[in-house]
Motif scaffolding. Structure first.
Motif, mmCIF file in Angstrom:
data_model
loop_
_atom_site.group_PDB
_atom_site.id
_atom_site.type_symbol
_atom_site.label_atom_id
_atom_site.label_comp_id
_atom_site.label_asym_id
_atom_site.label_seq_id
_atom_site.Cartn_x
_atom_site.Cartn_y
_atom_site.Cartn_z
ATOM 1 N N GLY A 80 41.049 -8.303 21.959
ATOM 2 C CA GLY A 80 41.643 -9.633 22.555
ATOM 3 C C GLY A 80 41.282 -9.687 23.214
ATOM 4 O O GLY A 80 42.133 -10.967 24.475
ATOM 5 N N GLY A 82 39.459 -13.012 24.343
ATOM 6 C CA GLY A 82 39.364 -14.518 24.868
ATOM 7 C C GLY A 82 40.913 -14.957 24.666
ATOM 8 O O GLY A 82 41.347 -15.905 25.971
ATOM 9 N N SER A 83 42.160 -14.083 25.048
ATOM 10 C CA SER A 83 43.253 -14.533 24.918
ATOM 11 C C SER A 83 43.940 -14.331 26.489
ATOM 12 O O SER A 83 44.458 -15.117 27.626
ATOM 13 C CB SER A 83 44.357 -13.737 24.054
ATOM 14 O OG SER A 83 44.314 -12.315 25.233
ATOM 15 N N GLY A 108 36.784 -23.323 22.639
ATOM 16 C CA GLY A 108 36.962 -22.881 22.151
ATOM 17 C C GLY A 108 36.751 -22.032 20.229
ATOM 18 O O GLY A 108 36.574 -21.062 20.572
ATOM 19 N N ALA A 109 36.051 -23.673 19.226
ATOM 20 C CA ALA A 109 35.230 -22.480 18.795
ATOM 21 C C ALA A 109 34.840 -22.467 18.765
ATOM 22 O O ALA A 109 33.877 -20.927 18.514
ATOM 23 C CB ALA A 109 35.296 -23.654 17.605
ATOM 24 N N ALA A 112 34.942 -18.411 20.424
ATOM 25 C CA ALA A 112 35.798 -17.215 19.775
ATOM 26 C C ALA A 112 34.376 -16.820 18.542
ATOM 27 O O ALA A 112 34.642 -15.850 18.653
ATOM 28 C CB ALA A 112 36.439 -18.235 18.654
ATOM 29 N N GLU A 113 33.017 -17.973 17.680
ATOM 30 C CA GLU A 113 32.476 -17.574 17.324
ATOM 31 C C GLU A 113 31.224 -15.897 18.022
ATOM 32 O O GLU A 113 31.351 -15.296 17.413
ATOM 33 C CB GLU A 113 31.586 -18.533 17.041
ATOM 34 C CG GLU A 113 30.048 -17.703 16.466
ATOM 35 C CD GLU A 113 29.418 -19.328 16.603
ATOM 36 O OE1 GLU A 113 27.643 -19.185 15.605
ATOM 37 O OE2 GLU A 113 29.443 -20.513 16.903
ATOM 38 N N GLY A 115 32.394 -14.918 20.779
ATOM 39 C CA GLY A 115 33.361 -13.170 20.741
ATOM 40 C C GLY A 115 33.245 -12.526 19.517
ATOM 41 O O GLY A 115 32.806 -11.130 19.500
ATOM 42 N N ALA A 116 33.388 -13.165 18.566
ATOM 43 C CA ALA A 116 33.510 -11.899 17.503
ATOM 44 C C ALA A 116 31.874 -11.529 16.973
ATOM 45 O O ALA A 116 32.024 -10.504 16.834
ATOM 46 C CB ALA A 116 33.248 -13.421 15.812
ATOM 47 N N CYS A 151 27.143 -15.105 25.245
ATOM 48 C CA CYS A 151 27.397 -16.659 25.677
ATOM 49 C C CYS A 151 27.977 -16.474 26.967
ATOM 50 O O CYS A 151 28.244 -17.600 27.841
ATOM 51 C CB CYS A 151 29.344 -14.946 25.838
ATOM 52 S SG CYS A 151 30.631 -15.793 25.351
#
Length: 159
Positions: A80, A82-83, A108-109, A112-113, A115-116, A151
């Motif tokens: 987690g 990203g949090s 953020g999108a 998140a991408e 990060g995934a 990133c």
């Protein structure tokens, strides 16, 4: 058997610490500098383990070290992260000034991408490491580090 236990316990402990930190964060809003310190620490652990894998690939290949490092990276990638980039941490100091660009918070999108992608490639590296095949590990390690670079290019200020 001892090595299997160690390989499981270390990453599990890391995830548990992040989960506990998340629980504490849910109960009380942490100071921005605390979040910045935690994320800086997490990425330092990723960097250290990445360096261990790279050294093994460039030197005498050590399957057990690669497995341990790959498992640690996967645990952190899936914890987690990203949090830890919450509102209020756009600027400030943890262990040092944050190097996160403003785009982390405005896009953020995409964040998140990426990060995934990091989590996916980290999981695959942990899986491939079990084979002991240095060539497969080298290929997957390259994929993992590409996610890091993507990133950093988009979201990290240059040092």
């Amino acid at each position: 058997m001892k090595n299997r236990v160690k390989q499981f316990v270390a990453p599990t402990l890391i995830v548990a610490l992040f989960s506990a930190a998340g629980l504490v964060m849910a109960q009380q809003a942490p100071k921005p500098e605390t979040l910045i310190k935690v994320r800086q620490s997490a990425f330092q652990v990723v960097a250290w383990n990445s360096t261990r894998i790279k050294a093994s690939l460039e030197g005498t290949y050590n399957k057990e070290d690669v497995i341990k490092s790959a498992n640690a990276i996967a645990a952190i990638a899936n914890s987690g992260l990203g949090s830890l980039f919450a509102a209020g941490t756009e600027t400030g100091k943890g262990w040092h000034e944050t190097s996160a660009k403003a785009e982390v918070f405005s896009n953020g999108a995409r964040f998140a991408e990426l990060g995934a992608n990091f989590g996916k490639e980290a999981n695959e590296l942990a899986s491939v490491a079990l084979s002991g095949d240095a060539n497969l590990v080298k290929n997957q390690y390259g994929k993992l580090t590409s996610t890091c670079k993507a990133c950093h290019n988009d979201f990290k200020s240059k040092d």
